[in-house]
Design an enzyme around this catalytic site. Structure first.
Site, PDB file in Angstrom:
ATOM      1  N   ASP A   1      39.827  37.707  37.643  1.00  0.00           N
ATOM      2  CA  ASP A   1      39.777  36.785  38.777  1.00  0.00           C
ATOM      3  C   ASP A   1      40.956  35.831  38.830  1.00  0.00           C
ATOM      4  O   ASP A   1      41.379  35.399  39.905  1.00  0.00           O
ATOM      5  CB  ASP A   1      38.465  35.993  38.769  1.00  0.00           C
ATOM      6  CG  ASP A   1      37.320  36.779  39.377  1.00  0.00           C
ATOM      7  OD1 ASP A   1      37.587  37.812  40.022  1.00  0.00           O
ATOM      8  OD2 ASP A   1      36.158  36.365  39.212  1.00  0.00           O
TER       9      ASP A   1
ATOM     10  N   ARG B   1      37.248  37.375  46.301  1.00  0.00           N
ATOM     11  CA  ARG B   1      38.210  36.346  45.920  1.00  0.00           C
ATOM     12  C   ARG B   1      39.288  36.090  46.975  1.00  0.00           C
ATOM     13  O   ARG B   1      39.625  34.919  47.225  1.00  0.00           O
ATOM     14  CB  ARG B   1      38.871  36.701  44.575  1.00  0.00           C
ATOM     15  CG  ARG B   1      37.913  36.812  43.394  1.00  0.00           C
ATOM     16  CD  ARG B   1      36.862  35.739  43.386  1.00  0.00           C
ATOM     17  NE  ARG B   1      36.054  35.742  42.179  1.00  0.00           N
ATOM     18  CZ  ARG B   1      34.830  35.268  42.111  1.00  0.00           C
ATOM     19  NH1 ARG B   1      34.255  34.759  43.202  1.00  0.00           N
ATOM     20  NH2 ARG B   1      34.157  35.291  40.983  1.00  0.00           N
TER      21      ARG B   1
ATOM     22  N   ASP C   1      31.521  26.926  34.468  1.00  0.00           N
ATOM     23  CA  ASP C   1      32.956  26.670  34.373  1.00  0.00           C
ATOM     24  C   ASP C   1      33.394  25.535  35.283  1.00  0.00           C
ATOM     25  O   ASP C   1      34.003  24.553  34.836  1.00  0.00           O
ATOM     26  CB  ASP C   1      33.748  27.934  34.719  1.00  0.00           C
ATOM     27  CG  ASP C   1      33.525  29.060  33.723  1.00  0.00           C
ATOM     28  OD1 ASP C   1      33.234  28.762  32.559  1.00  0.00           O
ATOM     29  OD2 ASP C   1      33.634  30.233  34.117  1.00  0.00           O
TER      30      ASP C   1
END
Length: 413
Positions: free
Chosen positions: A129, A100, A20
């Site tokens: 996320d 995160r 990504d």
């Protein structure tokens, strides 16, 4: 009329070097014409960081920050969650979830340092996320711009991402056949996608390159391994009598747990965005830590506190999973958990054998267990005759209800 896209001059990209974020660098430059500052959070993913700077620069980033977050991640996020006993839906040990917030917090620091006007992440519009990153960013920079390419571009699948990467000469470590979506840190490794998308398929744990942190239970040694973990106020501080910092201890537990097939789970979880997803998680050291901590709390917590703490654990897990780490409620629950941990000190011995964790003895100077009270042998502490009065009072509502039923039945005759 199509809404005009807001323009940014400098963007900080949460960069991992995976599929990504690798293609996001050229995409940002093409679509926003902005400078891209890449920032990778080191949360213990090891060799995944190798060669990252050269790759980021070659792909178009102006620079790369590598943020050393390992100890902060362990001390300020992992351990408080373990102490809370938080497991999402009773099984998932939150490996991606609590990684995160510290990354996002650091991204904001870099954005302010660089004078950036936006932060970009590579999270999909289907996942959790995106929420975790953006809520954390809002907690520290509520007015900072956020770019989420998956919510903007025309790419619809990981196969199309690979096409884009090949067209833009972006080097990748994966291919179309081994294109599992993975997330790795010191705590865990997740696997999603490909054959795992069908819950009817049994994972092929023997497939080369699938399991990375350990082996399948049937491949583990035929001889059990014994370990002893020492806790101080709910925090692990020593392994087999050797004091060490928590991140080091976790690495040691990962090694011994992985070698003995510990901590492999296959679950279908309820994502925050409303859909179910299937994943395989490897969490060898973390699974051992949770188990050991629970064993010690059995001795050190009174019944009412332990039972109420179980309710808190479920809510705590939801908060972490939903990206709400930086909220007043999480802080308040952590304050409660900290109070419960004051006497959670002692040693937990465990036997690890082919995927199983077996208690092998627990001791604590704060143990509430009394052999004198619990013994089946003769004792001079507990008068068993006292229990008759207790049962009479405890069962009084049942007795009253039964008598009322008898009365009403008699009136009908």
């Amino acid at each position: 009329m199509e809404k005009q896209k807001k323009q940014y001059k400098k963007v900080v990209l949460a960069y991992s070097g995976g599929l990504d974020t690798s293609i996001i660098i050229p995409w940002l430059k093409e679509n926003y014409g902005c400078e891209v500052v890449a920032a990778a959070g080191d949360v213990g993913q090891g060799t995944e960081l190798d060669g990252l700077e050269a790759k980021a620069l070659a792909t178009g980033a102006s620079k790369l920050y590598v943020m050393d977050l390992v100890d902060e991640f362990v001390e300020d996020y992992i351990i408080p969650t373990v102490q809370a006993g938080a497991k999402y839906e009773g099984t998932y040990l939150l490996g991606t979830s609590f990684a995160r917030p510290p990354i996002a917090k650091k991204l904001v620091e870099i954005a302010k340092k660089e004078g950036a006007d936006a932060i970009c992440h590579g999270c999909t519009g289907k996942g959790n996320d995106q929420v975790r990153f953006e809520l954390a960013i809002k907690a520290f920079a509520p007015d900072l711009g956020i770019i989420a390419p998956w919510r903007e571009w025309d790419i619809k699948s990981r196969e199309e991402e690979i096409d884009y990467a090949e067209a833009h000469h972006v080097p990748l470590k994966i291919n179309r056949e081994t294109n599992y979506s993975k997330d790795k840190n010191l705590w865990h490794l997740s696997h999603e996608g490909l054959d795992l998308e069908d819950p009817a398929n049994e994972p092929d744990y023997a497939k080369p390159g699938f399991l990375e942190l350990g082996v399948a239970p049937e491949q583990a040694p035929d001889t059990p391994a014994y370990i002893t973990i020492h806790f101080e106020k709910g925090k692990p501080t020593a392994l087999d009598g050797k004091a060490m910092k928590t991140s080091t201890l976790l690495k040691e537990l990962n090694a011994v747990g992985g070698a003995n097939g510990i901590g492999i789970i296959d679950i279908v979880e309820n994502r925050l965005v409303g859909m179910k997803s299937r994943g395989v998680y490897e969490t060898p050291g973390g699974t051992i830590l949770y188990f050991a901590h629970e064993q010690l709390e059995m001795l050190c917590l009174d019944k009412e506190t332990a039972h109420y703490k179980a309710l808190v654990a479920q809510k705590f897990a939801d908060i972490v999973y939903n990206g709400q780490w930086y909220t007043p409620l999480r802080e308040a629950l952590s304050a409660f958990v900290d109070k419960t941990q004051e006497n959670v000190t002692g040693d937990v011995k465990l036997k690890l054998y082919k995927g199983n964790i077996i208690p092998a003895g627990t001791t604590s100077p704060y143990s509430l267990y009394s052999e004198d009270l619990a013994t089946f042998g003769e004792d001079s502490v507990y008068d068993q005759a006292d229990s008759a009065g207790f049962i009479h009072l405890f069962g009084l509502p049942i007795t009253v209800q039964a008598k009322l039923k008898e009365k009403l039945a008699a009136e009908k005759e």
